[in-house]
Design a protein around this motif. Structure first.
Motif, PDB file in Angstrom:
ATOM      1  N   GLU A 170      12.793  -9.942 -12.231  1.00 39.22           N
ATOM      2  CA  GLU A 170      12.388  -9.090 -13.333  1.00 39.22           C
ATOM      3  C   GLU A 170      12.492  -7.599 -12.987  1.00 39.22           C
ATOM      4  N   ARG A 171      12.129  -7.250 -11.772  1.00 35.62           N
ATOM      5  CA  ARG A 171      12.167  -5.850 -11.315  1.00 35.62           C
ATOM      6  C   ARG A 171      12.807  -5.833  -9.937  1.00 35.62           C
ATOM      7  N   PHE A 172      13.861  -5.048  -9.772  1.00 33.55           N
ATOM      8  CA  PHE A 172      14.594  -4.981  -8.509  1.00 33.55           C
ATOM      9  C   PHE A 172      14.599  -3.528  -8.049  1.00 33.55           C
ATOM     10  N   GLU A 173      14.150  -3.283  -6.812  1.00 34.17           N
ATOM     11  CA  GLU A 173      14.029  -1.909  -6.295  1.00 34.17           C
ATOM     12  C   GLU A 173      14.958  -1.691  -5.111  1.00 34.17           C
ATOM     13  N   ASP A 182      13.238  -4.067  -2.502  1.00 30.09           N
ATOM     14  CA  ASP A 182      14.038  -5.270  -2.269  1.00 30.09           C
ATOM     15  C   ASP A 182      15.143  -5.006  -1.250  1.00 30.09           C
ATOM     16  N   ALA A 183      15.710  -3.800  -1.290  1.00 29.17           N
ATOM     17  CA  ALA A 183      16.814  -3.453  -0.395  1.00 29.17           C
ATOM     18  C   ALA A 183      16.765  -1.967  -0.072  1.00 29.17           C
ATOM     19  N   CYS A 184      17.046  -1.649   1.190  1.00 31.41           N
ATOM     20  CA  CYS A 184      17.019  -0.258   1.644  1.00 31.41           C
ATOM     21  C   CYS A 184      18.260   0.039   2.463  1.00 31.41           C
ATOM     22  N   LEU A 185      18.823   1.204   2.255  1.00 31.61           N
ATOM     23  CA  LEU A 185      19.932   1.722   3.057  1.00 31.61           C
ATOM     24  C   LEU A 185      19.393   2.874   3.882  1.00 31.61           C
ATOM     25  N   ALA A 186      19.693   2.884   5.177  1.00 36.13           N
ATOM     26  CA  ALA A 186      19.310   4.001   6.047  1.00 36.13           C
ATOM     27  C   ALA A 186      20.562   4.484   6.772  1.00 36.13           C
ATOM     28  N   MET A 187      20.966   5.712   6.481  1.00 41.90           N
ATOM     29  CA  MET A 187      22.180   6.280   7.069  1.00 41.90           C
ATOM     30  C   MET A 187      21.912   7.063   8.350  1.00 41.90           C
ATOM     31  N   THR A 188      20.651   7.439   8.603  1.00 42.35           N
ATOM     32  CA  THR A 188      20.297   8.200   9.800  1.00 42.35           C
ATOM     33  C   THR A 188      19.035   7.608  10.431  1.00 42.35           C
TER      34      THR A 188
END
Length: 181
Positions: A3-6, A71-77
């Motif tokens: 229902e809610r995706f973060e 729900d999902a995280c991107l970390a570039m540094t």
């Protein structure tokens, strides 16, 4: 999709991650007709300091515009991983740029490592499209929007002279992470 995706994109100011968040929100809202909000924050340095862009996608109206359980995280540094790779829900995912994040945050989530910036530089000759490589990878990882919707949203945001480069960058990120899955 639930229902809610973060989704949280984080890195250094100037890496284009706020743009990546805006593109994802547009893919969800304008192209797929879902509800979406995008918010952003960055340190006082603007360029170079840690920044984040959060996108919430839902089938229903969104009552609170900030990410609460990611729900999902991107970390570039490393700085962004340390600061923003928190609050990932159990069973969620963390995608890191493996050349820049050496101390990987621990939690009850799946970690994917990809040399995102190097991939953009070596495979495409342009480091500037690392954010589009990352966006393709995040869409492949999450399925928050379809591959086609993501690509259409990317191409709607870039000048004609850079369409081919961005299309390749998006596909490269999508395919490379699929190979890791």
């Amino acid at each position: 999709m639930s229902e809610r995706f973060e989704i949280r994109f984080s890195g250094a100011g100037g890496q284009g991650l706020i743009t990546a968040g805006i593109i994802l929100a547009e893919a969800a809202c304008i192209i797929e007709g879902k509800h979406a909000v995008q918010s952003q924050s960055y340190g006082p340095e603007a360029r170079g300091g840690a920044s984040k862009s959060e996108v919430i996608i839902s089938d229903k109206p969104i009552d609170y515009p900030k990410a609460t359980i990611v729900d999902a995280c991107l970390a570039m540094t490393q700085e962004s991983a340390d600061k923003y790779a928190n609050g990932i829900k159990p069973g969620g995912v963390l995608l890191i740029d493996s050349d820049f994040v050496k101390n990987v945050p621990q939690g009850d989530f799946k970690v994917y490592k990809m040399p995102i910036t190097r991939t953009a530089k070596e495979d495409l000759g342009r480091e500037i499209v690392a954010n589009v490589v990352a966006l393709g990878a995040m869409i492949a990882l999450t399925g928050a929007v379809s591959r086609e919707s993501g690509e259409k949203a990317v191409l709607s945001k870039v000048p004609a002279a850079f369409m081919d480069l961005n299309k390749k960058a998006y596909s490269l990120g999508f395919e490379k992470i699929k190979a890791l899955m």
